[in-house]
Design a protein around this motif. Structure first.
Motif, PDB file in Angstrom:
ATOM      1  N   UNK A 254     141.322   2.736  17.037  1.00  0.00           N
ATOM      2  CA  UNK A 254     141.967   2.231  17.855  1.00  0.00           C
ATOM      3  C   UNK A 254     143.318   1.171  17.383  1.00  0.00           C
ATOM      4  N   UNK A 255     143.004   0.923  16.235  1.00  0.00           N
ATOM      5  CA  UNK A 255     144.306   0.225  15.645  1.00  0.00           C
ATOM      6  C   UNK A 255     145.371   0.928  15.467  1.00  0.00           C
ATOM      7  N   UNK A 256     145.075   2.319  15.079  1.00  0.00           N
ATOM      8  CA  UNK A 256     145.919   3.359  14.847  1.00  0.00           C
ATOM      9  C   UNK A 256     146.620   3.556  15.946  1.00  0.00           C
ATOM     10  N   UNK A 257     145.857   3.813  16.876  1.00  0.00           N
ATOM     11  CA  UNK A 257     146.413   4.302  18.355  1.00  0.00           C
ATOM     12  C   UNK A 257     147.198   3.075  18.978  1.00  0.00           C
ATOM     13  N   UNK A 258     147.088   2.045  18.761  1.00  0.00           N
ATOM     14  CA  UNK A 258     147.743   1.107  19.033  1.00  0.00           C
ATOM     15  C   UNK A 258     149.130   0.846  18.315  1.00  0.00           C
ATOM     16  N   UNK A 259     149.060   1.199  17.140  1.00  0.00           N
ATOM     17  CA  UNK A 259     150.195   1.266  16.246  1.00  0.00           C
ATOM     18  C   UNK A 259     151.218   2.476  16.715  1.00  0.00           C
ATOM     19  N   UNK A 260     150.818   3.516  17.193  1.00  0.00           N
ATOM     20  CA  UNK A 260     151.720   4.391  17.900  1.00  0.00           C
ATOM     21  C   UNK A 260     152.226   4.241  19.328  1.00  0.00           C
ATOM     22  N   UNK A 261     151.316   3.342  19.931  1.00  0.00           N
ATOM     23  CA  UNK A 261     151.770   2.916  21.262  1.00  0.00           C
ATOM     24  C   UNK A 261     152.836   1.998  21.403  1.00  0.00           C
ATOM     25  N   UNK A 262     152.749   0.920  20.171  1.00  0.00           N
ATOM     26  CA  UNK A 262     153.868  -0.024  20.160  1.00  0.00           C
ATOM     27  C   UNK A 262     155.086   0.678  19.712  1.00  0.00           C
ATOM     28  N   UNK A 263     155.201   1.915  18.807  1.00  0.00           N
ATOM     29  CA  UNK A 263     156.442   2.671  18.659  1.00  0.00           C
ATOM     30  C   UNK A 263     156.945   2.985  19.968  1.00  0.00           C
ATOM     31  N   UNK A 264     156.120   3.635  20.798  1.00  0.00           N
ATOM     32  CA  UNK A 264     156.401   4.434  22.153  1.00  0.00           C
ATOM     33  C   UNK A 264     157.127   3.022  23.059  1.00  0.00           C
ATOM     34  N   UNK A 265     156.395   1.803  22.926  1.00  0.00           N
ATOM     35  CA  UNK A 265     156.967   0.622  23.901  1.00  0.00           C
ATOM     36  C   UNK A 265     158.205   0.426  23.421  1.00  0.00           C
ATOM     37  N   UNK A 266     158.656   0.437  22.137  1.00  0.00           N
ATOM     38  CA  UNK A 266     160.017  -0.269  21.581  1.00  0.00           C
ATOM     39  C   UNK A 266     160.803   0.981  21.939  1.00  0.00           C
ATOM     40  N   UNK A 267     160.611   2.192  21.953  1.00  0.00           N
ATOM     41  CA  UNK A 267     161.431   3.275  22.326  1.00  0.00           C
ATOM     42  C   UNK A 267     161.769   3.050  23.737  1.00  0.00           C
ATOM     43  N   UNK A 284     148.385  -1.637  26.338  1.00  0.00           N
ATOM     44  CA  UNK A 284     148.359  -2.381  24.891  1.00  0.00           C
ATOM     45  C   UNK A 284     147.309  -3.443  25.048  1.00  0.00           C
ATOM     46  N   UNK A 285     147.685  -4.096  26.108  1.00  0.00           N
ATOM     47  CA  UNK A 285     146.777  -5.533  26.322  1.00  0.00           C
ATOM     48  C   UNK A 285     145.364  -4.959  26.608  1.00  0.00           C
ATOM     49  N   UNK A 286     144.830  -3.903  27.333  1.00  0.00           N
ATOM     50  CA  UNK A 286     143.387  -3.356  27.282  1.00  0.00           C
ATOM     51  C   UNK A 286     142.922  -3.066  25.893  1.00  0.00           C
ATOM     52  N   UNK A 287     143.915  -2.397  24.863  1.00  0.00           N
ATOM     53  CA  UNK A 287     143.301  -1.982  23.627  1.00  0.00           C
ATOM     54  C   UNK A 287     143.010  -3.422  22.865  1.00  0.00           C
ATOM     55  N   UNK A 288     143.717  -4.558  22.822  1.00  0.00           N
ATOM     56  CA  UNK A 288     143.381  -5.572  22.175  1.00  0.00           C
ATOM     57  C   UNK A 288     141.808  -6.066  22.712  1.00  0.00           C
ATOM     58  N   UNK A 289     141.613  -6.229  24.126  1.00  0.00           N
ATOM     59  CA  UNK A 289     140.686  -6.542  24.634  1.00  0.00           C
ATOM     60  C   UNK A 289     139.380  -5.635  24.170  1.00  0.00           C
ATOM     61  N   UNK A 290     139.735  -4.273  23.837  1.00  0.00           N
ATOM     62  CA  UNK A 290     138.669  -3.094  23.391  1.00  0.00           C
ATOM     63  C   UNK A 290     138.548  -3.628  21.853  1.00  0.00           C
ATOM     64  N   UNK A 291     139.498  -4.183  21.254  1.00  0.00           N
ATOM     65  CA  UNK A 291     139.065  -4.360  19.746  1.00  0.00           C
ATOM     66  C   UNK A 291     138.120  -5.446  19.670  1.00  0.00           C
ATOM     67  N   UNK A 292     138.299  -6.640  20.653  1.00  0.00           N
ATOM     68  CA  UNK A 292     137.324  -7.458  20.638  1.00  0.00           C
ATOM     69  C   UNK A 292     136.211  -7.155  21.159  1.00  0.00           C
ATOM     70  N   UNK A 293     135.900  -6.212  21.941  1.00  0.00           N
ATOM     71  CA  UNK A 293     134.574  -5.629  22.303  1.00  0.00           C
ATOM     72  C   UNK A 293     133.996  -5.096  20.954  1.00  0.00           C
ATOM     73  N   UNK A 294     134.693  -4.393  20.511  1.00  0.00           N
ATOM     74  CA  UNK A 294     134.316  -3.896  19.118  1.00  0.00           C
ATOM     75  C   UNK A 294     133.828  -4.845  18.190  1.00  0.00           C
ATOM     76  N   UNK A 386     150.864 -11.034  28.845  1.00  0.00           N
ATOM     77  CA  UNK A 386     149.327 -10.421  28.848  1.00  0.00           C
ATOM     78  C   UNK A 386     148.887  -9.973  27.561  1.00  0.00           C
ATOM     79  N   UNK A 387     149.917  -9.333  26.897  1.00  0.00           N
ATOM     80  CA  UNK A 387     149.588  -8.773  25.504  1.00  0.00           C
ATOM     81  C   UNK A 387     149.396 -10.281  24.509  1.00  0.00           C
ATOM     82  N   UNK A 388     150.203 -11.385  24.732  1.00  0.00           N
ATOM     83  CA  UNK A 388     150.027 -12.276  23.905  1.00  0.00           C
ATOM     84  C   UNK A 388     148.838 -13.104  24.101  1.00  0.00           C
ATOM     85  N   UNK A 389     148.333 -13.172  25.444  1.00  0.00           N
ATOM     86  CA  UNK A 389     147.004 -13.677  25.984  1.00  0.00           C
ATOM     87  C   UNK A 389     145.880 -12.867  25.188  1.00  0.00           C
TER      88      UNK A 389
END
Length: 467
Positions: A254-267, A284-294, A386-389
């Motif tokens: 999921x970290x790798x997925x977030x990396x790819x998503x961040x590139x797309x957000x910037x684009x 991306x905010x939901x992925x950060x929450x998922x990382x915490x669940x993991x 929300x991402x920051x939070x």
């Protein structure tokens, strides 16, 4: 309706609104753990081999491949995790809570996968590019390899056929008495969450509407993924070894997925496709929450077995070492990239940062909030905060998990809990000031304005009542 008395420029703070930040606090530059520690972590997870699977590009016209492939592989690893937990021979293992947590974790991942797939239907360039097999064209003829099964047949209508993956573990879990119930729940979750998608996953879900099936085995490559089941320390006799190994592999996927998503957000921000950028930011905010669940899964590991495993794997903590999570270079990268999104705010608003520290950005934000012209900008700014939070909550929660798993005397990250020192890397992340001071100030001023308006309105009503 907005009051015409709304200030066009930033009013001065009242004494009640002043916020002081301790002068001793400085947010340090985030960095990974020393290279040997990162390398040992990557060797244990066989991360280089996992990355080859994530980086594989076999469908050049499918833009979502770099996002959906690692997400599906994280899901497939979770199926393996279910098998590992239910095969645990230890009589003291908390199987009931493990099943609940893994079922919840799987559902959350399916929801994220569904969001990624739904976008393909909404965006013209992506529509029809995913590798799918449309079984409605088979006229009910089942493949001889046993990979298809007829769901229903209405007299006089075309039979609805649902294809099931041959390599995924989920269909096998559905045939094992120990895991049959959780597997069925997962299949129904896939059916429900994928309703808005142009295709379904083909993992044994009913597929009652007869959608095309994603070529799951070609995209996810379950056989190659499960060939990495054994870690370099598989000879260690400790059942928590496989738990730690699989949990970390899911996290890294999921970290790798977030990396790819961040590139797309910037684009998308650069292209001013703000509505889609906003959608990606909320994802991306939901992925950060998922990382915490993991990471929370560590709480279910047996304390004695885990601490013994820590010794067996030579995982050492010292006053000089960074918290364990910083051994993940990917986690450090997405943390930095998530924080760097703050630099996109002036571009979004069409203003330049005042080199003298003037409130240009803040006034542009207040104007945007006040006039509500360009709601997609407001949605994006809200998503960025929300991402920051979610990011700060992840590191705060991680700190608590490490203390609970290893004990406060063993976990270096717990030191600030025992003293007034807040110089460790984790504390710096969730205690540093907001990444978006202009947004924060704009909301503070608007809140102060409406509080003042309400006070004036209440005072006028009281005066009229006395007359």
């Amino acid at each position: 309706m907005v009051s015409p008395d709304m200030p066009k420029k930033s009013p001065k703070f009242s004494n009640k609104l002043q916020v002081s930040i301790p002068s001793a606090f400085r947010a340090g530059d985030l960095s990974s753990a020393p290279s040997p520690e990162c390398s040992a972590y990557e060797y244990y997870l066989r991360l280089s081999e996992l990355k080859k699977l994530w980086d594989s590009r076999e469908f050049p016209n499918w833009k979502n491949e770099s996002l959906i492939r690692p997400a599906l592989q994280a899901l497939e690893l979770t199926f393996r995790f279910v098998s590992t937990v239910l095969s645990d021979p230890r009589p003291y293992a908390n199987r009931r809570e493990w099943k609940r947590r893994l079922e919840s974790l799987t559902t959350n991942q399916i929801q994220l996968v569904a969001i990624l797939c739904e976008e393909e239907e909404e965006e013209g360039e992506m529509r029809g590019t995913a590798p799918i097999s449309d079984l409605s064209l088979s006229n009910g003829v089942l493949a001889r390899d046993g990979s298809c099964a007829e769901v229903w047949k209405v007299p006089g209508a075309t039979p609805v056929v649902s294809r099931t993956s041959e390599a995924s573990l989920l269909p096998r879990l559905a045939t094992w008495p120990k895991s049959e119930d959780i597997a069925q729940k997962i299949m129904y979750s896939i059916e429900c969450e994928m309703r808005g998608c142009p295709y379904t996953l083909g993992l044994g879900e009913p597929n009652l509407v007869g959608k095309p099936n994603l070529e799951y085995d070609l995209v996810c490559k379950p056989s190659e993924l499960h060939s990495l089941k054994r870690n370099p320390y598989d000879h260690v006799e400790n059942y928590e070894n496989q738990t730690l190994y699989t949990t970390s592999q899911i996290l890294e996927s999921w970290i790798y997925t977030a990396q790819q998503l961040l590139k797309r957000i910037a684009e998308r921000i650069e292209e001013r496709d703000l509505e889609k950028a906003s959608s990606d930011c909320w994802l991306l905010e939901r992925i950060w929450k998922l990382l915490a669940d993991i990471e929370d899964l560590h709480l279910l590991m047996d304390p004695d077995d885990f601490l013994r495993l820590k010794k067996q794997l030579s995982i050492k903590s010292s006053p000089e070492s960074e918290p364990f999570c910083f051994r993940s270079r990917g986690l450090v990268e997405i943390t930095k990239s998530s924080k760097d999104l703050k630099h996109k705010v002036p571009y979004l608003l069409g203003v330049e940062v005042d080199p003298k520290g003037g409130p240009r950005v803040q006034e542009a934000v207040m104007k945007l909030y006040r006039e509500k012209v360009g709601s997609e900008k407001i949605h994006l700014l809200q998503a960025l905060q929300a991402i920051e939070s979610a990011l700060k909550r992840f590191f705060y929660a991680y700190k608590q998990v490490m203390v609970m798993v290893m004990g406060s005397s063993e976990a270096r990250v717990s030191r600030p809990l025992l003293s007034s020192d807040s110089t460790d890397s984790l504390s710096q992340i969730f205690m540093e000031p907001t990444y978006y001071p202009s947004l924060d100030a704009a909301k503070t001023f608007l809140g102060d304005f409406w509080d003042h308006q309400h006070g004036t309105y209440a005072s006028n009503r009281s005066g009229r009542a006395r007359k």
